[in-house]
Design a protein around this motif. Structure first.
Motif, mmCIF file in Angstrom:
data_model
loop_
_atom_site.group_PDB
_atom_site.id
_atom_site.type_symbol
_atom_site.label_atom_id
_atom_site.label_comp_id
_atom_site.label_asym_id
_atom_site.label_seq_id
_atom_site.Cartn_x
_atom_site.Cartn_y
_atom_site.Cartn_z
ATOM 1 N N HIS A 309 0.835 -1.212 0.000
ATOM 2 C CA HIS A 309 0.000 0.000 0.000
ATOM 3 C C HIS A 309 0.864 1.253 0.000
ATOM 4 C CE1 HIS A 309 -3.225 -2.849 0.559
ATOM 5 N NE2 HIS A 309 -2.635 -3.313 1.648
ATOM 6 N N GLY A 310 0.314 2.380 0.444
ATOM 7 C CA GLY A 310 1.040 3.643 0.415
ATOM 8 C C GLY A 310 0.293 4.703 -0.360
ATOM 9 N N GLY A 311 0.524 5.950 0.002
ATOM 10 C CA GLY A 311 -0.137 7.053 -0.681
ATOM 11 C C GLY A 311 -1.641 6.993 -0.522
ATOM 12 N N SER A 312 -2.357 7.040 -1.647
ATOM 13 C CA SER A 312 -3.824 7.014 -1.604
ATOM 14 C C SER A 312 -4.381 5.650 -1.225
ATOM 15 C CB SER A 312 -4.379 7.437 -2.968
ATOM 16 O OG SER A 312 -3.938 6.551 -3.987
ATOM 17 N N GLU A 313 -3.539 4.619 -1.235
ATOM 18 C CA GLU A 313 -3.969 3.274 -0.853
ATOM 19 C C GLU A 313 -3.558 3.030 0.599
ATOM 20 O OE1 GLU A 313 -2.387 0.452 -3.581
ATOM 21 O OE2 GLU A 313 -3.259 1.416 -5.339
ATOM 22 N N ARG A 314 -4.509 3.209 1.513
ATOM 23 C CA ARG A 314 -4.203 3.111 2.937
ATOM 24 C C ARG A 314 -4.115 1.669 3.416
ATOM 25 N NH1 ARG A 314 -4.911 7.071 6.431
ATOM 26 N NH2 ARG A 314 -5.974 5.715 7.933
ATOM 27 N N GLY A 315 -4.695 0.751 2.660
ATOM 28 C CA GLY A 315 -4.733 -0.628 3.116
ATOM 29 C C GLY A 315 -5.809 -0.813 4.160
ATOM 30 N N ALA A 316 -5.640 -1.809 5.010
ATOM 31 C CA ALA A 316 -6.641 -2.086 6.040
ATOM 32 C C ALA A 316 -6.639 -0.994 7.104
ATOM 33 C CB ALA A 316 -6.354 -3.445 6.680
ATOM 34 N N ALA A 317 -7.843 -0.669 7.578
ATOM 35 C CA ALA A 317 -7.976 0.284 8.687
ATOM 36 C C ALA A 317 -7.803 -0.496 9.983
ATOM 37 C CB ALA A 317 -9.326 0.972 8.641
ATOM 38 N N LEU A 318 -6.592 -0.477 10.534
ATOM 39 C CA LEU A 318 -6.284 -1.274 11.720
ATOM 40 C C LEU A 318 -6.935 -0.692 12.971
ATOM 41 C CD1 LEU A 318 -2.522 -1.876 10.909
ATOM 42 C CD2 LEU A 318 -4.479 -3.319 10.323
ATOM 43 N N SER A 319 -7.099 0.618 12.984
ATOM 44 C CA SER A 319 -7.830 1.317 14.048
ATOM 45 C C SER A 319 -8.291 2.641 13.469
ATOM 46 C CB SER A 319 -6.936 1.524 15.282
ATOM 47 O OG SER A 319 -5.900 2.445 14.983
ATOM 48 N N GLU A 320 -8.875 3.481 14.293
ATOM 49 C CA GLU A 320 -9.371 4.754 13.783
ATOM 50 C C GLU A 320 -8.243 5.617 13.218
ATOM 51 O OE1 GLU A 320 -11.621 6.822 16.697
ATOM 52 O OE2 GLU A 320 -13.216 5.312 16.791
ATOM 53 N N LYS A 321 -7.066 5.541 13.806
ATOM 54 C CA LYS A 321 -5.954 6.388 13.378
ATOM 55 C C LYS A 321 -4.843 5.605 12.658
ATOM 56 C CE LYS A 321 -6.481 9.843 17.055
ATOM 57 N NZ LYS A 321 -5.797 10.550 18.172
ATOM 58 N N LEU A 322 -4.864 4.305 12.763
ATOM 59 C CA LEU A 322 -3.753 3.497 12.271
ATOM 60 C C LEU A 322 -4.115 2.800 10.968
ATOM 61 C CD1 LEU A 322 -0.879 2.534 12.952
ATOM 62 C CD2 LEU A 322 -1.919 0.585 14.148
ATOM 63 N N ALA A 323 -3.340 3.060 9.929
ATOM 64 C CA ALA A 323 -3.549 2.428 8.614
ATOM 65 C C ALA A 323 -2.473 1.364 8.381
ATOM 66 C CB ALA A 323 -3.498 3.471 7.504
ATOM 67 N N GLU A 324 -2.844 0.359 7.583
ATOM 68 C CA GLU A 324 -1.910 -0.730 7.276
ATOM 69 C C GLU A 324 -0.622 -0.209 6.642
ATOM 70 O OE1 GLU A 324 -1.714 -4.876 4.641
ATOM 71 O OE2 GLU A 324 -3.513 -3.588 4.559
ATOM 72 N N LYS A 325 -0.736 0.815 5.779
ATOM 73 C CA LYS A 325 0.441 1.297 5.055
ATOM 74 C C LYS A 325 1.533 1.810 5.991
ATOM 75 C CE LYS A 325 -1.279 6.034 4.333
ATOM 76 N NZ LYS A 325 -1.549 7.090 3.330
ATOM 77 N N ASP A 326 1.141 2.307 7.204
ATOM 78 C CA ASP A 326 2.128 2.820 8.145
ATOM 79 C C ASP A 326 2.887 1.682 8.829
ATOM 80 O OD1 ASP A 326 1.352 5.505 7.667
ATOM 81 O OD2 ASP A 326 -0.374 5.225 8.985
ATOM 82 N N ILE A 327 2.172 0.628 9.189
ATOM 83 C CA ILE A 327 2.807 -0.515 9.855
ATOM 84 C C ILE A 327 3.749 -1.230 8.887
ATOM 85 C CG2 ILE A 327 2.396 -2.759 10.939
ATOM 86 C CD1 ILE A 327 1.684 -0.351 12.669
ATOM 87 N N THR A 328 3.304 -1.417 7.658
ATOM 88 C CA THR A 328 4.152 -2.150 6.694
ATOM 89 C C THR A 328 5.450 -1.389 6.423
ATOM 90 O OG1 THR A 328 3.046 -1.134 4.777
ATOM 91 C CG2 THR A 328 2.151 -3.212 5.611
ATOM 92 N N LEU A 329 5.369 -0.067 6.360
ATOM 93 C CA LEU A 329 6.581 0.716 6.120
ATOM 94 C C LEU A 329 7.525 0.645 7.316
ATOM 95 C CD1 LEU A 329 8.180 2.592 4.289
ATOM 96 C CD2 LEU A 329 6.864 4.523 5.211
ATOM 97 N N ALA A 330 6.959 0.659 8.528
ATOM 98 C CA ALA A 330 7.792 0.593 9.726
ATOM 99 C C ALA A 330 8.546 -0.741 9.791
ATOM 100 C CB ALA A 330 6.928 0.770 10.969
ATOM 101 N N ILE A 331 7.858 -1.847 9.533
ATOM 102 C CA ILE A 331 8.509 -3.164 9.579
ATOM 103 C C ILE A 331 9.526 -3.286 8.452
ATOM 104 C CG2 ILE A 331 8.114 -5.653 9.375
ATOM 105 C CD1 ILE A 331 5.363 -5.214 10.655
ATOM 106 N N ALA A 332 9.200 -2.746 7.292
ATOM 107 C CA ALA A 332 10.113 -2.813 6.145
ATOM 108 C C ALA A 332 11.417 -2.088 6.449
ATOM 109 C CB ALA A 332 9.449 -2.212 4.913
ATOM 110 N N ARG A 333 11.339 -0.936 7.107
ATOM 111 C CA ARG A 333 12.548 -0.194 7.448
ATOM 112 C C ARG A 333 13.407 -0.967 8.453
ATOM 113 N NH1 ARG A 333 9.508 5.664 7.930
ATOM 114 N NH2 ARG A 333 9.761 6.314 5.753
ATOM 115 N N ARG A 334 12.742 -1.628 9.397
ATOM 116 C CA ARG A 334 13.489 -2.439 10.361
ATOM 117 C C ARG A 334 14.161 -3.624 9.650
ATOM 118 N NH1 ARG A 334 12.309 -1.084 15.643
ATOM 119 N NH2 ARG A 334 10.443 0.215 15.947
ATOM 120 N N LEU A 335 13.455 -4.230 8.718
ATOM 121 C CA LEU A 335 14.021 -5.360 7.973
ATOM 122 C C LEU A 335 15.232 -4.908 7.156
ATOM 123 C CD1 LEU A 335 14.061 -8.234 6.897
ATOM 124 C CD2 LEU A 335 12.287 -7.582 5.242
#
Length: 496
Positions: A309-335
């Motif tokens: 995901h990313g940009g206009s594609e938020r992915g799954a709405a994990l919570s009211e404020k948390l989008a999938e695209k943010d979590i995937t980027l965080a894990i990718a940077r750690r990897l």
């Protein structure tokens, strides 16, 4: 028997003279290098030898017609009678004319009879064959190809203007060209495809695609498309259509709102997702990556990391404020950090909040010849980690340069499963109580990747979506993935 010295010398000279004479005879009698003619019909293609006689190129007429229909020959003295299906032809050795059916034909040289075979001058073949087949013959001298009765593949080119424009190449049969890129030129070499098209030089009044030049050489046909920026070739209709378009540009930092200061402190107008999730990595990179440019590293064991995901594609709405695209980027940077610490070269499909299509992700991965592709997803269904591989059946890697886009992964399914099992093993070692499973699934763009490819989906540890932002949980996933990729390197790494 006794020999004196003089007699021995005379005998030696005689033997040497005979040997030289025999060698000269072989040199004189050695035929010129044989040349081949490729004949292409709508049904098949075959090759025949050209033979040099009396300073001209000759060819066995019956040998060709045997490939096209039923023949029989009768020889009476110097007369050669050839029957092709229901048609009879008459030639006479040493004559420059003959008869095919009721038509008289002139030859460019004498008709020759050799070992019960009738040879005709090659220069006469193009005019002679249609008398037998009732069709048309077209000779391409540079590539030594003769197209009979409409045989061969033809193409048409259509420029579709837009933003940006595309060039659609349509072929009458499937093609498998070798594709290379040289700056603003895309070169398609058709060494194995019988293109019957004559030379073309097309100019386009377009800001992206400026010209198409097609020519022939001794290896076949070659097409060069010039453009103002790198092009991407996409195949469809089982190889009958090639669409050329601008290579995808991956904007890894698109605006000041998505960038951060050198110290790692969020910029004043950084996104709310970063502010509300301090466990998300704050490292970004600037610039952009374009197909064919040095910003995509080329190495024997390149790892491509794809935060979904990313940009206009938020992915799954994990919570009211948390989008999938943010979590995937965080894990990718750690990897990425874990792999770099282990000495491996990596490339991030996106390192900012950018919108990138699935085809673009696959195209960049394949162009860089990545050994491993890892797509990262996140979701709230269940808990633990799921590892996905393609559902395509496992096949042997396909030879050549062209792989069908929708099944490019089929030759790499085995390696993908090796990697998936290794990921499961590493996660189990790090978190024995965390559920982890592997399953084939239609997760795009796995089917389009020509290399070991997996997708992982990280679910909450305990059913709480906020646990996805936990730095220890993210780091455990990154560590396990990195360890798995390192452990299977010897199995996956091959000359690329």
């Amino acid at each position: 028997m006794r020999w004196n010295k003089e007699a021995l010398l005379q005998r030696q000279f005689r033997i040497t003279g005979i040997a030289v004479a025999v060698s000269l005879c072989f040199l004189v009698a050695r035929p010129a290098e044989d040349k081949q003619l490729t004949i292409i019909t709508p049904q098949s293609s075959f090759s025949v030898l050209l033979q040099e006689r009396e300073g001209k190129e000759y060819i066995d007429l019956q040998n060709i017609l045997d490939q096209l229909g039923h023949t029989s020959a009768t020889i009476e003295g110097d007369n050669f009678k050839l029957r092709y299906d229901r048609l009879e032809a008459h030639f006479k050795s040493g004559q420059t004319s003959g008869k095919v059916g009721n038509a008289s034909v002139q030859l460019a040289g004498k008709f020759l009879l050799e070992n019960d075979h009738g040879l005709v001058p090659f220069a006469s073949l193009v005019e002679l064959l249609p008398h037998f087949t009732g069709g048309h013959a077209e000779y391409h001298e540079i590539s030594r190809r003769l197209f009979v009765n409409g045989g061969g593949t033809r193409f048409s080119a259509e420029l579709k203007k837009g933003t940006p424009s595309t060039l659609a190449l349509s072929f009458t049969a499937s093609v498998n060209p070798r594709i290379t890129s040289e700056g603003g030129k895309l070169r398609l070499s058709f060494s194995h495809d019988p293109l019957a098209t004559t030379a073309q030089n097309l100019k386009y009044d377009d800001p992206l695609i400026t010209s198409l030049h097609y020519s022939e050489n001794e290896n076949g046909g070659e097409m060069v498309i010039e453009a103002s920026e790198p092009l991407l070739a996409s195949f469809s209709d089982k190889g009958k259509t090639i669409v050329l378009s601008a290579a995808p540009k991956l904007a890894t930092a698109t605006s000041s709102a998505e960038t951060q200061t050198a110290s790692g402190t969020p910029a004043a107008n950084s996104t709310a997702a970063t502010e509300s999730n301090p466990n998300l990595s704050s490292t970004t990179s600037s610039g952009s990556a374009v197909l064919g440019e040095p910003s995509v590293p080329h190495t024997r064991y390149l790892i491509v990391i794809d935060p979904s995901h990313g940009g206009s594609e938020r992915g799954a709405a994990l919570s009211e404020k948390l989008a999938e695209k943010d979590i995937t980027l965080a894990i990718a940077r750690r990897l990425r950090a874990e792999l770099n610490d282990r000495g491996l070269v990596t490339f991030m499909i996106r390192d900012s909040d950018s919108t990138i299509s699935l085809d673009q992700r696959a195209a960049v991965t394949n162009t860089s010849r990545a050994a491993v592709y890892v797509a990262i997803h996140a979701g709230t269904l269940g808990h633990g980690v799921r590892v996905y591989t393609s559902m395509l059946p496992e096949t042997a890697p396909a030879p050549g340069t062209f792989l069908p886009w929708e099944t490019a992964q089929s030759g790499y399914v085995h390696n993908s499963r090796i990697l998936a099992y290794s990921v499961i093993d590493q996660i189990t070692k790090n978190q024995s109580k965390l559920p982890v499973a592997m399953m084939p699934a239609p997760v795009r763009p796995l089917n389009n990747i020509a290399g070991a490819a997996i997708a992982i989906e990280v679910a909450p540890q305990n059913g709480d979506a906020e646990s996805l932002t936990n730095s220890n949980y993210q780091q455990m996933v990154a560590n396990s993935l990195a360890a798995a990729i390192v452990s299977v390197r010897s199995s996956l790494e091959q000359p690329r």
